[in-house]
Design an enzyme around this catalytic site. Structure first.
Site, PDB file in Angstrom:
ATOM      1  N   ASP A  61      29.569  38.921  33.627  1.00  0.00           N
ATOM      2  CA  ASP A  61      30.891  38.772  34.213  1.00  0.00           C
ATOM      3  C   ASP A  61      31.826  39.767  33.513  1.00  0.00           C
ATOM      4  O   ASP A  61      31.525  40.232  32.410  1.00  0.00           O
ATOM      5  CB  ASP A  61      31.372  37.332  34.005  1.00  0.00           C
ATOM      6  CG  ASP A  61      32.758  37.099  34.576  1.00  0.00           C
ATOM      7  OD1 ASP A  61      33.009  37.565  35.687  1.00  0.00           O
ATOM      8  OD2 ASP A  61      33.575  36.457  33.898  1.00  0.00           O
TER       9      ASP A  61
ATOM     10  N   ASP B 247      32.166  33.101  31.463  1.00  0.00           N
ATOM     11  CA  ASP B 247      32.986  32.141  30.737  1.00  0.00           C
ATOM     12  C   ASP B 247      33.827  31.257  31.647  1.00  0.00           C
ATOM     13  O   ASP B 247      34.533  30.373  31.173  1.00  0.00           O
ATOM     14  CB  ASP B 247      33.911  32.873  29.747  1.00  0.00           C
ATOM     15  CG  ASP B 247      34.958  33.735  30.450  1.00  0.00           C
ATOM     16  OD1 ASP B 247      34.770  34.020  31.653  1.00  0.00           O
ATOM     17  OD2 ASP B 247      35.950  34.111  29.816  1.00  0.00           O
TER      18      ASP B 247
ATOM     19  N   LYS C 217      41.206  32.506  46.387  1.00  0.00           N
ATOM     20  CA  LYS C 217      41.758  33.660  45.667  1.00  0.00           C
ATOM     21  C   LYS C 217      43.285  33.715  45.734  1.00  0.00           C
ATOM     22  O   LYS C 217      43.882  34.787  45.730  1.00  0.00           O
ATOM     23  CB  LYS C 217      41.141  34.984  46.163  1.00  0.00           C
ATOM     24  CG  LYS C 217      39.621  35.047  45.966  1.00  0.00           C
ATOM     25  CD  LYS C 217      39.086  36.414  46.268  1.00  0.00           C
ATOM     26  CE  LYS C 217      37.562  36.460  46.187  1.00  0.00           C
ATOM     27  NZ  LYS C 217      37.028  36.172  44.880  1.00  0.00           N
TER      28      LYS C 217
ATOM     29  N   ASP D 163      31.287  30.808  37.057  1.00  0.00           N
ATOM     30  CA  ASP D 163      30.045  31.339  36.487  1.00  0.00           C
ATOM     31  C   ASP D 163      29.001  30.250  36.250  1.00  0.00           C
ATOM     32  O   ASP D 163      27.818  30.555  36.043  1.00  0.00           O
ATOM     33  CB  ASP D 163      30.326  32.042  35.141  1.00  0.00           C
ATOM     34  CG  ASP D 163      31.258  33.213  35.290  1.00  0.00           C
ATOM     35  OD1 ASP D 163      31.105  33.959  36.268  1.00  0.00           O
ATOM     36  OD2 ASP D 163      32.154  33.385  34.443  1.00  0.00           O
TER      37      ASP D 163
END
Length: 1086
Positions: A425, A788, A540, A792
């Site tokens: 990531d 993190d 988003k 994920d």
């Protein structure tokens, strides 16, 4: 409610403060689950164990609800009885607060906390019940303990009653075997203690904080400090630290209860009760479950063992842990060795039964046969291997802990050595997650933050009540209002950049940006929040709506015309998120003067250009917008689901674009070197991020993940749909940039082509797409995933090795196999030590086999088949196996990584075995042959020099010429046996120095005087072997009993010549491996 008949050894305190008479304390448990699984000393697989018990208790509660109180009081299931009587989910929130004497805004006072900590204890699970008998039984009988014990019993039987007369040497041999049996048990105890000490230190290393309101101030506390009555603030990504009743929830708040229920679908949280069953209602948040979306405020109603998690876990037996890859490899090797051992013992028995017993009945009697068979067994089994394996893993765990790397399981350490792909990531992993707003765009005007401050100060725009109504101020207002971050009240006196902020990194950056232009606290006091939709990786964007509370900030938030038209009862909708998602929803924009103008195609193209420019510079771009909704446009009141649906619909069009802000998240300083090192280790490093393609590519190039210029980076069109396509897609070091939406249309062949690229950047990916990426690469690779965030977690869990950062979200840490507490560079250390564990075990085996197996086996076989005297006594065989070799094998586990350990390709788990034919060939065919021939030669040469020629011993079967005195012969044979023993012990010192490295010279990897390569434990191991030899050979009282003898001085120094030959031979071999890495010698290398 107490029932004296309930006597299952499991008792709990009831968490209801108003019923103290029910207080029962649990005294025993068959298991325990901690708040974080890494904190459990014994790791439980909740996905196997907990859901079954959870459902059972839930069904029993459903049944008990239908029964009367009398029936309920007679139930024999303590958990069902206690959970059925709880009322936290059916009473109102006001009643819950009243019962626990707490205010939602003020929280508990310090005095209340002190009293409740004394009453309820720490919010931590009770330690698991220890099965002492099983534990002690394991100390003695795991590993090769049973073989040693059976061997000792057989040798004692050979001494008495079968011995005629009883041989004291057999008694001594039996005593030594028993002693070794207890020594290995003591070592197992020490290793268990050492491992538990490492794990207990790991338990305290992971931060575990909760946002709590106490004394009217929001503060961060360790989860263990929580008590019933605490007010806890929870956001997406958090793991609930205790059972709580929800007081406020956002409309999108959802919780993943799969850890308890086994159901993967998240459940929406509610304030009001949805079910009479405490385990099924949605107004209760259960400890250990994760908030996967939204935010909420909860009232702690149970802590520690009184939580549902604690109760259910206490009823659940721990599932058996599966055998790890490395353990299977060791077992595979031991099975082969034991099969050879049994074959050889069978040959000895057949030869003795079919031939020797008839032709040479006086040569080997039954006691001698038993001792010979035990000797073969002890010789073949590498007693030092289990000790070396345990020591190696404990040492590695310690080294990783010192490098701030926490591994949750043994599997992680092993798998790291074979990782061939790392999907990383970006935010917080490759970057510092220390975001800063650097510039903003208002209309067609782009300025830095510093220039914006100056512009605000010198603006000539009209001012009302001292507040300037420029476009800058409106950007600042939306940035402060549409923001979930909060300043820590305790740090408000510090400069803005030094203040502590609670919230995700993006919100922190935007909040600090807003605070630079004025007090956000004052701004928020002017507006009353009526609705919030938290940011998530799917939408988003984030929405907040407000009603006007004070008119002070009205003209700082809106344009002059909008402010004049804004009335009490109107709603201000603020929205912040990804420009590509929100820009098409905008119908107007704010220019630099603060006026609103129509948003035409020309301005849309201009904003798109600004967004692309920010992205190409590696900056994150955030769009800020607003919409004024007049009272008549909304049909429902705030707080209702219909209101939330209306707001969601309103946010789809008619927005006013206030501005764009550019956020920089600098790369971690060590990233470039880490990526370069991993590349050198044959590991492909890919970026998987939710950012824009251009932003992701710019950062990937800066980090070294993509090494070619942008013009040479492929896109999805370079992937052929079919195998017979003419498109050339495989190029050395080729790179590709592909976005999440493009992944959806890839064919199976295109996926195959994609996985063959050396450099890949995945942009605009969703959690589902990250999961798909991991699974596709797992077809032919061992995949590690680093991340993190909440999004994920699925891919972290699916990867072969999930790697989370200690600063990451609780759900990511929970899903990961390994946690990096400080720097991402620790992943290099982790990969290195993962490979070293495997390397060092190969070295241990290569060291143990030549003397401890091969050179000890032939004296027995030549004795049985060729009629020669057993030139190495059974007693001295045991000393080599269990003492001199064991110590040296254990210290090999402390070997430092070789210089090329990160220059090799990753281990292929399907092909590269721990013990392959090259290792066996080198250990038996080279080292074993040299040591065996040299030791035989020295022993028989000594007999030859003392008047006992080899020709009279060959096929003699004990029938010696009359001119050889039997007593003289026995004396010289004892001396020859001692010479054989000393020869092996000394040569093994040089073998120890030779097998320390697989490819590097002893001068390149010296055992001393170089901190990066030294292993000073080698020298105490050599001294220990020497002391063992002196102990058994030079104490007169032992010589007569054990059949040992002092060795002539020259036979101490002759083995040095043979040992030097082994060392020099190995140096030449390693030179050719380094010089010709693809040559014949390299192919034969182990």
């Amino acid at each position: 409610m107490d029932d004296p008949e309930v006597k299952h050894g499991i008792k709990w305190d009831d968490e209801e403060a108003v019923h103290p008479q029910r207080g029962l304390r649990r005294t025993h448990s068959s298991g325990s689950m901690s708040i974080r699984s890494v904190r459990s000393r014994r790791e439980v697989d909740p996905s196997i164990a907990l859901p079954i018990q959870y459902r059972t208790v839930s069904y029993q509660i459903e049944e008990s609800i239908q029964k009367d109180v009398a029936t309920l009081s007679r139930t024999k299931d303590a958990a069902t009885k206690e959970l059925s009587s709880l009322e936290w989910h059916i009473i109102s929130t006001d009643e819950a607060l009243r019962r626990l004497s707490v205010s939602m805004t003020e929280g508990l006072s310090s005095e209340q906390v002190a009293r409740r900590q004394k009453e309820y204890g720490r919010n931590a699970p009770s330690p698991p019940k220890t099965h002492h008998f099983q534990q002690w039984f394991g100390y003695f009988f795991k590993g090769f303990g049973p073989v040693l014990l059976i061997g000792a019993v057989l040798v004692f039987v050979a001494w008495k009653p079968l011995g005629d007369p009883p041989a004291l040497a057999n008694m001594a041999l039996g005593i030594v075997l028993v002693a070794v049996f207890f020594i290995q048990a003591a070592f197992n105890m020490f290793q268990d203690w050492s491992s538990s000490r490492v794990m207990s230190s790991i338990k305290n290393m992971l931060p575990e904080d909760s946002m709590v309101i106490r004394n009217g101030v929001q503060t961060s506390l360790e989860a263990q400090e929580l008590v019933p009555g605490d007010i806890v603030c929870v956001k997406a990504g958090n793991k609930l630290p205790a059972d709580m009743r929800f007081l406020q929830v956002s409309s999108d708040a959802k919780f993943d209860r799969s850890i308890l229920t086994g159901e993967s679908l998240p459940l929406a949280a509610t304030v009001d009760s949805s079910d009479e069953n405490y385990l099924e209602t949605r107004c209760i948040g259960l400890q250990g479950t994760h908030c996967v979306a939204g935010s909420c405020t909860g009232l702690v109603v149970a802590t520690g063992d009184r939580t549902v998690f604690g109760r259910i876990a206490a009823l659940t037996n721990e599932p058996k842990t599966k055998m790890t890859t490395l353990e299977r490899e060791v077992l595979y090797f031991v099975v082969i060795i034991c099969s050879i051992m049994l074959l050889m013992i069978t040959i000895v028995l057949i030869v003795w039964g079919a031939w020797l017993r008839k032709k040479h009945p006086s040569w080997i009697n039954v006691p001698t046969l038993i001792v010979d068979c035990v000797s073969v067994a002890i010789a073949f089994i590498p007693e030092g291997l289990p000790i070396a394996l345990t020591a190696g893993l404990t040492i590695t765990a310690n080294l990783m802990r010192k490098n701030k790397v926490l591994c949750k399981s043994l599997k992680t350490v092993e798998t790291l050595g074979s990782v061939s792909v790392i999907c990383s990531d970006k935010t917080g992993t490759l970057t510092e997650n220390r975001m800063t707003v650097t510039e903003c765009t208002i209309g067609n005007h782009t300025i830095t933050v510093d220039n914006a401050e100056e512009e605000l100060e010198v603006s000539t725009a009209p001012a009302v009540a001292g507040i300037v109504t420029t476009g800058v101020d409106q950007v600042r207002a939306i940035a402060g209002l549409c923001n979930a971050a909060e300043f820590d009240a305790a740090t408000m006196d510090l400069p803005i950049e030094q203040r502590r902020v609670f919230g995700d990194a993006t919100d922190q950056a935007v909040l600090r940006f807003s605070e630079r232009f004025g007090s956000v606290h004052h701004l928020r006091q002017c507006w009353q929040k009526t609705y919030e939709l938290a940011f998530n990786s799917k939408n988003k964007y984030m929405i907040r709506t407000f009603s006007m509370f004070r008119r002070d900030c009205l003209k700082a938030t809106l344009s002059e015309s909008e402010a004049d038209a804004f009335h009490t009862g109107d709603t201000l909708l603020t929205i912040k998120g990804a420009p590509d998602v929100l820009i098409n929803r905008c119908s107007s924009f704010v220019n630099n003067a603060g006026d609103v103008h129509p948003f035409d195609a020309e301005m849309r193209a201009a904003f798109e250009g600004v967004k692309d420019r920010y992205s190409s510079q590696g900056k994150r771009c955030i769009l800020l917008a607003r919409k004024v909704i007049h009272q008549g446009e909304l049909q429902h009141q705030s707080g209702t689901s219909q209101f939330e649906d209306e707001i969601t619909e309103q946010a789809k069009s008619g927005l006013t674009l206030v501005g764009l802000v550019a956020i920089v998240d600098p790369l971690r300083p060590e990233i470039r070197e880490v990526v370069s090192t991993l590349r050198g280790a044959g590991i492909r490093v890919f970026m998987v991020t939710g950012d824009f393609a251009l932003t992701a590519l710019a950062i990937a190039q800066d980090a070294g993940i993509v090494s070619c210029p942008s013009s040479l980076v492929h896109d999805v069109s370079a992937l052929p749909r079919e195998a017979d396509s003419d498109v050339k897609y495989v190029e050395p070091r080729s790179a590709i940039l592909i976005s999440g939406p493009e992944l959806l249309g890839l064919s199976e062949y295109q996926w195959k082509a994609l996985t063959e690229y050396e450099e890949i950047v995945f942009a605009r990916t969703t959690p589902e797409q990250k999961l798909r990426i991991v699974k596709e690469f797992q077809v032919n690779s061992v995949v590690a995933m680093t991340g993190d965030g909440v999004n994920d977690a699925p891919s972290l869990k699916a990867a072969d090795v999930g790697i989370a950062l200690g600063s990451g979200s609780d759900i990511a840490i929970e899903a990961a196999d390994m946690v990096l507490l400080e720097s991402f560079s620790s992943v290099v250390e982790a990969v290195q030590y993962g490979r070293v564990v495997f390397d060092n075990l190969k070295k241990v085996i290569c060291y143990l086999l030549p003397a401890g197996s091969f050179a000890e086996f032939w004296p027995v076989m030549t004795n049985v088949i060729f009629g020669l005297p057993q030139i190495l006594s059974s007693f001295l065989m045991i000393i080599i196996c269990c003492f001199t070799d064991c110590a040296a094998a254990t210290v090999l586990s402390y070997e430092k990584p070789e210089a090329d350990v990160l220059l090799r390709r990753p281990r292929n788990v399907k092909k590269d075995r721990l013990v392959n034919w090259q290792l066996v060939g080198h250990a038996y065919g080279v080292l074993g042959m040299i040591e065996t021939i040299a030791s035989f030669a020295m022993a028989y040469w000594y007999l030859e020099r003392n008047g006992i020629p080899f020709r009279v011993l060959w096929f003699s079967f004990g029938d010696l010429p009359d001119w050889i005195d039997p007593d003289y012969y026995a004396e010289k044979l004892n001396e020859a046996s001692s010479i054989y023993f000393v020869n092996l012990v000394v040569m093994q010192w040089f073998n120890l120095l030779a097998v320390r490295t697989r490819r590097w010279s002893i001068f390149q990897h010296p055992p001393a005087f170089n901190k990066k390569t030294q292993n000073l434990y080698l020298f105490p191991a050599i001294i220990f072997a020497l002391s063992m030899a002196i102990l058994w050979l030079y104490i007169p009282q032992l010589q007569s009993v054990l059949g040992t003898s002092p060795v002539p001085v020259e036979h101490w120094f002759l083995p040095f010549a043979f040992g030097l030959f082994i060392l020099m031979f190995d140096e030449v071999r390693k030179f050719f491996i380094r010089k010709y890495p693809h040559g014949l010698v390299a192919k034969l290398a182990w």
